[in-house]
Design an enzyme around this catalytic site. Structure first.
Site, PDB file in Angstrom:
ATOM      1  N   GLY A  93     -15.137  22.518 -26.157  1.00  0.00           N
ATOM      2  CA  GLY A  93     -14.488  23.298 -27.195  1.00  0.00           C
ATOM      3  C   GLY A  93     -14.761  22.822 -28.598  1.00  0.00           C
ATOM      4  O   GLY A  93     -14.573  23.575 -29.556  1.00  0.00           O
ATOM      5  N   ASP A 259     -11.276  16.400 -16.275  1.00  0.00           N
ATOM      6  CA  ASP A 259     -12.366  16.782 -17.175  1.00  0.00           C
ATOM      7  C   ASP A 259     -12.788  15.624 -18.070  1.00  0.00           C
ATOM      8  O   ASP A 259     -13.753  15.751 -18.825  1.00  0.00           O
ATOM      9  CB  ASP A 259     -11.965  17.995 -18.030  1.00  0.00           C
ATOM     10  CG  ASP A 259     -10.721  17.742 -18.857  1.00  0.00           C
ATOM     11  OD1 ASP A 259      -9.664  17.521 -18.250  1.00  0.00           O
ATOM     12  OD2 ASP A 259     -10.788  17.766 -20.098  1.00  0.00           O
TER      13      ASP A 259
END
Length: 465
Positions: A93, A259
């Site tokens: 992101g 993650d």
């Protein structure tokens, strides 16, 4: 990683996986690009040591492609469990994979970014990194590397001239873009995403890719039915090493989500990290970790839980019974690694398993009384002998340790000047904040540079260099 000078060896291997794993993106156009840190110890190992500062900024601030490398940045796709809650709406992101290179040993490494702008996975974020966050990442990676933790390396930090708004620090605050060097940006969450969408062919391809490039299985084939089990075995072994090295270093990562666990089990992505001053299993790094899920003493459990998520994802392409024994080997592997790492930090030669276990228990018991800092203890007892009289160790809590450690031999010479210093090199939150305050208030970077020099000096002493 090895750090001697090496030729530049580009190898954008990820392109062979195809576009199911990433999205091409563009870097943000920053109003300024002020070079604040370049890792002149690791740049030569990647064949990039001869870049001028102007060339450095062009590649790592404007992100002009490196020669014969990725033609455009790639935002990697992944999912993950965040504080045990599955999130399918994440991915790179505020970062991307910028380049891939081979080191002097032929291993593939990634240059990835943090704070390089928005991507399809930014959601409501601005895709930026605060300068303070970049400074903190330099300090974390340098300290962990010196302490023998397999960690990403902060390769570059460039201030961007932007004023950022943040909820968790005084705003507006200065912006930056960071480049990190590590073996792989592929995460457990990358496999979870493929399982989520039931992409079995892609899962097999990614498994083969990881075995080939990160674990030396050059002839592995995507059709190899035993490949998932071998990959889990490699990751489990390295994850046990990672967990043990965190405990030995007194380090708390803070956000051990799936993650944030690389498929190479290399530590990376430093947000709310801290070093615990005392051996305190409940010590947390993140103010939002109210339940202590990722507390100092619970990090092995957290990493083990993440490994179980990898095993669950791999069940897409292999039976569960072929994975379970490997997964169940983690606790014993962690204990073995912890004994090894404790002996390494103490600077003594390991003995038998039973003796090492007793020594470890004695150290944990003594340090749990919180009468002496973790770093002070290992500094004072380097080589297994107390090098100067100290009241810290007069209490009964250190009695068993004193008796047991007397049987151990020093592993390396103690002739480095560091061992004659009056105090060990520390990295507690108060000093981190003080270093940042000088940058924030007076644009004074001398404390940061002095600290990096001191950390590297400690690392040389720890390694017996």
């Amino acid at each position: 990683m090895n750090s001697p000078s090496s030729p530049y060896r580009p190898d954008p291997a990820i392109l062979a996986l195809g576009d199911a794993f990433y999205d091409p993106v563009k870097a943000a156009d920053f109003p300024q690009r002020i070079l604040r840190f370049r890792n002149d110890r690791w740049a030569p190992a990647m064949g990039l040591g001869d870049l001028s500062d102007e060339e450095w900024v062009r590649h790592f601030g404007r992100f002009a492609p490196l020669p014969d490398n990725l033609p455009e940045p790639l935002a990697l796709r992944y999912h993950g469990h965040q504080f045990r809650v599955y999130n399918p709406d994440i991915g790179d992101g505020r970062g991307f994979l910028f380049a891939q290179l081979r080191d002097g040993d032929g291993r593939l490494l990634d240059l990835g970014t943090k704070g390089s702008g928005q991507t399809p996975y930014s959601r409501f974020g601005d895709g930026r990194l605060t300068l303070k966050g970049g400074v903190r990442e330099i300090l974390a990676t340098e300290m962990l590397e010196a302490l023998g933790v397999e960690t990403s390396k902060t390769f570059s930090l460039i201030e961007t001239g932007e004023a950022l708004e943040r909820n968790d620090e005084p705003s507006p605050t200065r912006g930056a873009v960071l480049v990190r060097l590590q073996y792989s940006h592929i995460r457990i969450g990358t496999f979870q995403r493929l399982a989520f969408y039931d992409l079995a062919d892609e899962m097999r391809a990614l498994t083969a890719y990881c075995l080939r490039h990160y674990y030396g299985e050059v002839d592995v084939d995507a059709a190899d039915e035993a490949a998932p089990g071998r990959l889990l075995g490699h990751v489990t072994r390295m994850a046990a090493r990672l967990a043990a090295s965190y405990i030995t270093a007194g380090f708390v990562h803070g956000v051990l989500n799936s993650d944030n666990i690389a498929i190479t089990s290399e530590s990376f992505d430093y947000g709310p990290w801290r070093f615990t001053p005392y051996w305190d299993g409940a010590f947390t790094a993140a103010y939002f970790d109210h339940a202590g899920l990722y507390a100092f003493g619970r990090q092995p459990e957290a990493i083990y839980w993440d490994l179980a998520q990898l095993a669950g994802a791999l069940r897409t392409i292999t039976p569960a019974e072929s994975l379970t024994p490997t997964l169940e080997a983690f606790p014993s592997a962690f204990q073995a690694e912890l004994q090894t790492h404790i002996c390494q930090r103490l600077g003594v030669r390991p003995r038998g398993t039973e003796e090492n276990t007793q020594l470890l228990i004695a150290i944990e018991t003594a340090l749990s009384e919180k009468t002496v800092l973790i770093d002070r203890f290992f500094f004072d007892w380097r080589g297994g002998r107390l090098r100067a009289p100290s009241d810290f160790y007069d209490g009964s809590g250190f009695g068993a340790f004193r008796t047991l450690v007397a049987a151990y031999e020093p592993a390396i010479p103690l002739d480095h000047p560091y061992w004659s210093d009056p105090e060990p090199c520390l990295m507690h939150i108060e000093e981190v904040e003080a270093i940042w305050s000088r940058i924030d208030e007076a644009d004074d970077w001398s404390a940061l540079h002095d600290k990096v020099t001191a950390i590297r000096r400690m690392g040389e002493a720890m390694a017996g260099a």
